[in-house]
Design an enzyme around this catalytic site. Structure first.
Site, short mmCIF file in Angstrom:
data_model
loop_
_atom_site.label_atom_id
_atom_site.label_comp_id
_atom_site.label_asym_id
_atom_site.label_seq_id
_atom_site.Cartn_x
_atom_site.Cartn_y
_atom_site.Cartn_z
N GLU A 122 0.83 -1.21 0.00
CA GLU A 122 0.00 0.00 0.00
C GLU A 122 0.87 1.27 0.00
OE1 GLU A 122 -3.12 0.82 -0.37
OE2 GLU A 122 -4.08 -1.15 -0.32
N GLU A 151 2.25 1.64 -3.48
CA GLU A 151 1.23 2.05 -4.45
C GLU A 151 0.82 3.51 -4.29
OE1 GLU A 151 -1.12 -2.24 -5.00
OE2 GLU A 151 -2.22 -0.51 -4.24
N GLU A 152 0.64 3.93 -3.04
CA GLU A 152 0.11 5.28 -2.81
C GLU A 152 1.17 6.36 -2.94
OE1 GLU A 152 -2.29 5.65 0.71
OE2 GLU A 152 -3.77 4.20 -0.03
#
Lengths: 280, 280
Positions: free
Chosen positions: A158, A161-162
């Protein structure tokens, strides 16, 4: 799984073919189309056959393309066990005794990632949608743990990805269980500490409005966080961790009797003798 | 929820009635019978109406008694979101953008209870069914956390149900995440420490073959446990805990922004400066 939808017993009666599970049950995986009337007839013969065989739980997995077979299955006493976008799993219990079928999944699992750089700055984002949309609130990267994904891996994924930042998992600092998070389902949210392996930010366009490194004190002083008991606790824990005065659970790979590798999260530093509460 | 299955728009076209959710979507709760052809017609008009209104996610909850409406819903582009024994939840996404619907529950949650009496004896059971049936293995009481149930409450409840012993929750000592525990779903297993408040054992007849207090060393020496890496870790943690040299996570009640009470599990004793691994 089952290659064909039907087979025949010794007397030539058509039966649904399935595979035996390890609990005395049968799993029937319907792939090819069958007309509902034939399915109802096969199912009736099959139930009689399974009863004679002493079978217990009967599972029927119907891909969404076979939606026309749901009603005949329910007519024969099957009920819903669980569903995913592409299929519905129905189940029936043949013996007269109360069933001992496994419960359906009840929890969604999510993570929040606490990630510091060498200047005591924390990685924070503003989200484009959700309840923080347009509020200007800076928060930890968060996300849902995928089916089959390890918690520590989800946290690293995460963050990448972010924000584009590479990281290494350190510990689960705490977790929160909450209920009725969507419909009747519950939620487990794991606050994770990660160590940054890269520092350049490349934010994801679809979900993230902005991302930056921010002094921890500035992050923690946001009015929104001050009014939220849960976030105040989380901040106190992160602060204690930064000062080397807290230990969470770290993952250890283990194998169980079934030889599947799974992770046990435990406190790998010995605990102190004295007890003192985290300050909030 | 919706009292009637349908309402009418300004021009008198029959529509399914639903309630708006907080994410720009609509929840339609079908209770009364409708014939599938009428349902298909109402649904077609309703989708056109929702599109004009700029609605996003459309949820249709069909009780199992309304199984004859599943096929028409799928024909209109709905797919399965989740299911429980008594109902199926279907969903559709009206805008052309990728959907941002919540993920389905992916994990089942279970507990194991480590419970000592004043003689350093641990509460153990033999189960009537499951993989330990007939093996003579003595194990901690275990069980599945019910939907909407707190982990600490589930541990106390399972011990009471299986053995009749009253107890108080102390800490989560560790947790294990494993995958594909049934079909594609994952499992979170929390090893919990409890303190006994009563000592007389009254075993549950249906699930439990035998229950007793057993010296911890005798429990830990069982050959089965020696061959299982996960259980060896768990034993090492329990032993460290007995000697006051381990701290897990204890629950703290918090309220979040939505005013729902939920529990945060954290290390409430400060962590030590030195790091030393749990011996296995």
């Amino acid at each position: 799984m089952a290659a064909k939808a039907e087979s025949s017993d010794e007397s030539g009666v058509k039966l649904l073919s399935g595979i035996n599970d390890q609990y005395g049950g049968v799993i029937v995986d319907i792939i090819d189309p069958i007309d509902p009337a034939s399915f109802l007839s096969f199912l009736t013969s099959s139930i009689a056959h399974w009863k004679l065989e002493g079978k217990k739980g009967i599972w029927i997995k119907l891909p969404i393309q076979r939606v026309n077979l749901v009603e005949p299955a329910v007519m024969k006493g099957f009920w819903y066990h669980h569903a995913e976008p592409t299929y519905l799993m129905l189940v029936n219990w043949i013996p007269p005794s109360p069933h001992t079928l496994p419960a359906n999944a009840s929890h969604r699992v999510a993570i929040g990632a606490f990630l510091l750089n060498q200047n005591r700055e924390v990685l924070v984002v503003q989200e484009k949608s959700g309840k923080f949309e347009g509020t200007g609130v800076w928060k930890f990267p968060t996300g849902v743990v995928d089916e089959g994904e390890d918690i520590y891996a989800a946290a690293v994924r995460e963050v990448k990805e972010e924000t584009g930042v590479d990281s290494e998992f350190v510990e689960v600092l705490a977790f929160r269980q909450s209920h009725k998070s969507f419909f009747e389902k519950s939620d487990l949210f794991f606050v994770c500490m990660l160590q940054a392996l890269s520092f350049d930010i490349q934010k994801q366009e679809q979900e993230i409005e902005a991302a930056q490194w921010m002094p921890f004190e500035e992050y923690a002083a946001q009015p929104f966080l001050q009014n939220n008991e849960l976030l105040k606790y989380t901040n106190a824990i992160c602060k204690a961790k930064m000062e080397g005065e807290y230990s969470g659970f770290s993952p250890v790979a283990t194998t169980s009797s079934s030889d599947e590798k799974s992770y046990l999260y435990l406190n790998s530093s010995r605990a102190p003798k004295r007890e003192s509460k985290v300050d909030v």
